[in-house]
Design a protein around this motif. Structure first.
Motif, PDB file in Angstrom:
ATOM      1  N   ALA A 115     -11.729  -0.266   6.345  1.00 57.20           N
ATOM      2  CA  ALA A 115     -11.285  -0.322   4.951  1.00 57.20           C
ATOM      3  C   ALA A 115     -12.374   0.193   4.021  1.00 57.20           C
ATOM      4  CB  ALA A 115     -10.891  -1.742   4.580  1.00 57.20           C
ATOM      5  N   ALA A 116     -13.615  -0.226   4.277  1.00 56.28           N
ATOM      6  CA  ALA A 116     -14.729   0.220   3.440  1.00 56.28           C
ATOM      7  C   ALA A 116     -14.978   1.719   3.591  1.00 56.28           C
ATOM      8  CB  ALA A 116     -15.985  -0.565   3.790  1.00 56.28           C
ATOM      9  N   GLN A 117     -14.737   2.247   4.788  1.00 58.23           N
ATOM     10  CA  GLN A 117     -14.974   3.668   5.030  1.00 58.23           C
ATOM     11  C   GLN A 117     -13.946   4.537   4.321  1.00 58.23           C
ATOM     12  OE1 GLN A 117     -14.895   3.916   9.301  1.00 58.23           O
ATOM     13  NE2 GLN A 117     -17.105   3.537   9.529  1.00 58.23           N
ATOM     14  N   VAL A 118     -12.667   4.191   4.465  1.00 59.64           N
ATOM     15  CA  VAL A 118     -11.619   5.079   3.959  1.00 59.64           C
ATOM     16  C   VAL A 118     -11.247   4.788   2.514  1.00 59.64           C
ATOM     17  CG1 VAL A 118     -10.677   5.482   6.260  1.00 59.64           C
ATOM     18  CG2 VAL A 118      -9.728   3.641   4.850  1.00 59.64           C
ATOM     19  N   MET A 119     -11.611   3.595   2.003  1.00 60.77           N
ATOM     20  CA  MET A 119     -11.347   3.252   0.606  1.00 60.77           C
ATOM     21  C   MET A 119     -12.646   2.764  -0.031  1.00 60.77           C
ATOM     22  SD  MET A 119      -7.601   1.362   0.825  1.00 60.77           S
ATOM     23  CE  MET A 119      -7.240   1.645  -0.924  1.00 60.77           C
ATOM     24  N   PRO A 120     -13.575   3.677  -0.267  1.00 57.15           N
ATOM     25  CA  PRO A 120     -14.902   3.274  -0.752  1.00 57.15           C
ATOM     26  C   PRO A 120     -14.869   2.584  -2.110  1.00 57.15           C
ATOM     27  CG  PRO A 120     -14.634   5.667  -0.858  1.00 57.15           C
ATOM     28  CD  PRO A 120     -13.488   5.139  -0.071  1.00 57.15           C
ATOM     29  N   ARG A 121     -13.796   2.758  -2.886  1.00 58.73           N
ATOM     30  CA  ARG A 121     -13.689   2.077  -4.180  1.00 58.73           C
ATOM     31  C   ARG A 121     -13.192   0.642  -4.032  1.00 58.73           C
ATOM     32  NH1 ARG A 121     -11.011   7.002  -4.998  1.00 58.73           N
ATOM     33  NH2 ARG A 121     -12.072   8.508  -6.341  1.00 58.73           N
ATOM     34  N   ALA A 122     -12.660   0.291  -2.869  1.00 59.99           N
ATOM     35  CA  ALA A 122     -12.054  -1.027  -2.676  1.00 59.99           C
ATOM     36  C   ALA A 122     -13.116  -2.112  -2.532  1.00 59.99           C
ATOM     37  CB  ALA A 122     -11.154  -1.020  -1.443  1.00 59.99           C
ATOM     38  N   THR A 123     -12.727  -3.319  -2.929  1.00 60.95           N
ATOM     39  CA  THR A 123     -13.526  -4.514  -2.661  1.00 60.95           C
ATOM     40  C   THR A 123     -13.006  -5.134  -1.374  1.00 60.95           C
ATOM     41  OG1 THR A 123     -13.881  -4.925  -5.017  1.00 60.95           O
ATOM     42  CG2 THR A 123     -14.198  -6.789  -3.516  1.00 60.95           C
ATOM     43  N   VAL A 124     -13.868  -5.309  -0.385  1.00 64.82           N
ATOM     44  CA  VAL A 124     -13.469  -5.852   0.912  1.00 64.82           C
ATOM     45  C   VAL A 124     -14.109  -7.229   1.074  1.00 64.82           C
ATOM     46  CG1 VAL A 124     -13.431  -5.511   3.409  1.00 64.82           C
ATOM     47  CG2 VAL A 124     -13.298  -3.524   1.859  1.00 64.82           C
ATOM     48  N   VAL A 125     -13.276  -8.239   1.296  1.00 68.17           N
ATOM     49  CA  VAL A 125     -13.731  -9.623   1.436  1.00 68.17           C
ATOM     50  C   VAL A 125     -13.251 -10.166   2.772  1.00 68.17           C
ATOM     51  CG1 VAL A 125     -13.589 -11.964   0.508  1.00 68.17           C
ATOM     52  CG2 VAL A 125     -13.694 -10.012  -1.057  1.00 68.17           C
ATOM     53  N   LEU A 172       0.832  -1.202   0.000  1.00 68.34           N
ATOM     54  CA  LEU A 172       0.000   0.000   0.000  1.00 68.34           C
ATOM     55  C   LEU A 172       0.867   1.253   0.000  1.00 68.34           C
ATOM     56  CD1 LEU A 172      -2.733   1.395   0.144  1.00 68.34           C
ATOM     57  CD2 LEU A 172      -2.686   1.081   2.636  1.00 68.34           C
ATOM     58  N   THR A 173       1.934   1.243   0.784  1.00 64.84           N
ATOM     59  CA  THR A 173       2.865   2.377   0.805  1.00 64.84           C
ATOM     60  C   THR A 173       3.380   2.664  -0.596  1.00 64.84           C
ATOM     61  OG1 THR A 173       3.548   2.031   3.102  1.00 64.84           O
ATOM     62  CG2 THR A 173       5.111   3.158   1.671  1.00 64.84           C
ATOM     63  N   PHE A 174       3.752   1.605  -1.311  1.00 69.40           N
ATOM     64  CA  PHE A 174       4.273   1.778  -2.670  1.00 69.40           C
ATOM     65  C   PHE A 174       3.192   2.315  -3.599  1.00 69.40           C
ATOM     66  CE2 PHE A 174       5.312   0.260  -6.950  1.00 69.40           C
ATOM     67  CZ  PHE A 174       6.597   0.771  -7.084  1.00 69.40           C
ATOM     68  N   ALA A 175       1.975   1.756  -3.499  1.00 72.29           N
ATOM     69  CA  ALA A 175       0.888   2.197  -4.375  1.00 72.29           C
ATOM     70  C   ALA A 175       0.531   3.657  -4.145  1.00 72.29           C
ATOM     71  CB  ALA A 175      -0.334   1.306  -4.169  1.00 72.29           C
ATOM     72  N   LEU A 176       0.582   4.103  -2.901  1.00 67.54           N
ATOM     73  CA  LEU A 176       0.291   5.501  -2.607  1.00 67.54           C
ATOM     74  C   LEU A 176       1.352   6.434  -3.185  1.00 67.54           C
ATOM     75  CD1 LEU A 176      -0.894   5.169   1.106  1.00 67.54           C
ATOM     76  CD2 LEU A 176      -2.324   5.800  -0.858  1.00 67.54           C
ATOM     77  N   ALA A 216      -7.092  10.542   3.922  1.00 70.76           N
ATOM     78  CA  ALA A 216      -7.332  11.327   2.714  1.00 70.76           C
ATOM     79  C   ALA A 216      -6.589  10.738   1.524  1.00 70.76           C
ATOM     80  CB  ALA A 216      -6.928  12.782   2.935  1.00 70.76           C
ATOM     81  N   ARG A 217      -5.370  10.268   1.750  1.00 70.62           N
ATOM     82  CA  ARG A 217      -4.606   9.649   0.663  1.00 70.62           C
ATOM     83  C   ARG A 217      -5.231   8.314   0.264  1.00 70.62           C
ATOM     84  NH1 ARG A 217       1.497   8.898   1.415  1.00 70.62           N
ATOM     85  NH2 ARG A 217       1.445   8.958  -0.878  1.00 70.62           N
ATOM     86  N   LEU A 218      -5.716   7.568   1.249  1.00 71.49           N
ATOM     87  CA  LEU A 218      -6.369   6.306   0.925  1.00 71.49           C
ATOM     88  C   LEU A 218      -7.625   6.540   0.092  1.00 71.49           C
ATOM     89  CD1 LEU A 218      -6.099   4.395   4.335  1.00 71.49           C
ATOM     90  CD2 LEU A 218      -4.723   4.052   2.274  1.00 71.49           C
ATOM     91  N   GLY A 219      -8.410   7.534   0.478  1.00 68.41           N
ATOM     92  CA  GLY A 219      -9.628   7.815  -0.246  1.00 68.41           C
ATOM     93  C   GLY A 219      -9.387   8.304  -1.659  1.00 68.41           C
ATOM     94  N   ALA A 220      -8.231   8.909  -1.896  1.00 63.77           N
ATOM     95  CA  ALA A 220      -7.908   9.447  -3.216  1.00 63.77           C
ATOM     96  C   ALA A 220      -7.266   8.410  -4.140  1.00 63.77           C
ATOM     97  CB  ALA A 220      -6.980  10.654  -3.072  1.00 63.77           C
ATOM     98  N   LEU A 221      -6.883   7.252  -3.599  1.00 63.78           N
ATOM     99  CA  LEU A 221      -6.205   6.242  -4.406  1.00 63.78           C
ATOM    100  C   LEU A 221      -7.186   5.643  -5.412  1.00 63.78           C
ATOM    101  CD1 LEU A 221      -3.501   4.673  -4.751  1.00 63.78           C
ATOM    102  CD2 LEU A 221      -4.452   2.936  -3.212  1.00 63.78           C
ATOM    103  N   THR A 222      -6.841   5.688  -6.693  1.00 63.53           N
ATOM    104  CA  THR A 222      -7.730   5.176  -7.738  1.00 63.53           C
ATOM    105  C   THR A 222      -7.321   3.802  -8.244  1.00 63.53           C
ATOM    106  OG1 THR A 222      -6.467   6.349  -9.446  1.00 63.53           O
ATOM    107  CG2 THR A 222      -8.362   7.501  -8.479  1.00 63.53           C
TER     108      THR A 222
END
Length: 275
Positions: A242-252, A127-131, A213-219
């Motif tokens: 995870a669902a709150q801060v990364m609403p685009r993510a799929t959480v399983v 995640l650090t790298f992706a950000l 904020a950075r998590l939420g902005a990650l596309t």
């Protein structure tokens, strides 16, 4: 008492001999040290890079490699300075170092944008790298990542502190047995992780939860896999956060999975995400 490094190498070789698909090793030079990489899958397939948890080595992915290797060219890293076959010449000391090291590995492998997955501390690294380098990540999978959406549970810290402060094979085995609640784990991998605890390693980079904020902005398309029965952190809290801060993510959430039975058991969710 025998040489701990020889015992570790013997356990590593024995576990690698059980790797379930064809595999070869590569060495990639970086300014932090040479990184050992296990490579499986068709050469023409899109690249996938896998990171293990702290002290787990690339072999932690052994029982989760078959399905991803059928659809990707998989590169599994022994993180530099950690247990494994990537001794550090210059230890990683910051999140910038983590990003720089991983970018140098990708460059050394001749890879551009990759699918990237990490388990536990490796999830935090991914995640650090992706950000920091979103253009280098096509898809991101975080398998029960730690210090990312939640802190460690008090009970886990109580059992893990002896491993962190005075690591030994016996303490590592005890931690895994307690956290998994007797569920089966890969014995060959556990032999490696236990032997690795007796070999000195560099201190890990101090982790901090990423800025929401950075998590939420990650596309970058992201999958978060949560160990439903894990004791390392509160599964419901991790999934909710995870669902709150990364609403685009799929959480399983995987029922029955624990932190240390993973990444085995996450391969189907990971492979479906990659398709």
């Amino acid at each position: 008492m025998g040489d701990p490094r020889l015992a570790f190498d013997a356990a590593y070789d024995a576990a690698l001999a059980r790797w379930p698909v064809p595999v070869r090793s590569e060495e990639v030079a970086t300014r932090f040290g040479t990184t050992h990489v296990l490579v499986s899958g068709a050469a023409a397939a899109p690249p996938l890079v896998l990171l293990p948890g702290g002290g787990a080595t690339a072999l932690a992915w052994s029982r989760a490699i078959r399905l991803p290797a059928a659809v990707r060219r998989v590169h599994v890293l022994d993180p530099v300075g950690d247990a494994g076959r990537s001794p550090a010449t210059t230890p990683l000391t910051s999140t910038d170092d983590v990003t720089d090291w991983l970018e140098e590995v990708l460059d050394g492998l001749g890879l551009g944008a990759v699918d990237l997955a990490g388990h536990s501390y490796g999830g935090w690294q991914a995640l650090t790298f992706a950000l920091d380098r979103p253009a280098r990540v096509r898809r991101l999978a975080l398998v029960d990542p730690t210090t990312t959406f939640s802190g460690f549970s008090p009970g886990y810290l109580l059992h893990a502190v002896p491993v962190l402060t005075r690591p030994s094979a016996a303490r590592m085995r005890s931690l895994v047995r307690w956290e998994t609640g007797g569920r089966p784990v890969d014995d060959a991998w556990l032999d490696v992780a236990a032997a690795g605890a007796d070999v000195p390693a560099a201190a890990p980079v101090r982790t901090r939860r990423p800025d929401p904020a950075r998590l939420g902005a990650l596309t970058v398309p992201t999958l978060v896999v949560v160990a439903g029965d894990g004791r390392a952190q509160d599964a419901r809290q991790v999934a909710r956060r995870a669902a709150q801060v990364m609403p685009r993510a799929t959480v399983v959430t995987l029922p029955g999975a624990t932190h240390h039975t993973l990444p085995a058991g996450a391969e189907q969710a990971l492979t479906e995400f990659l398709r």
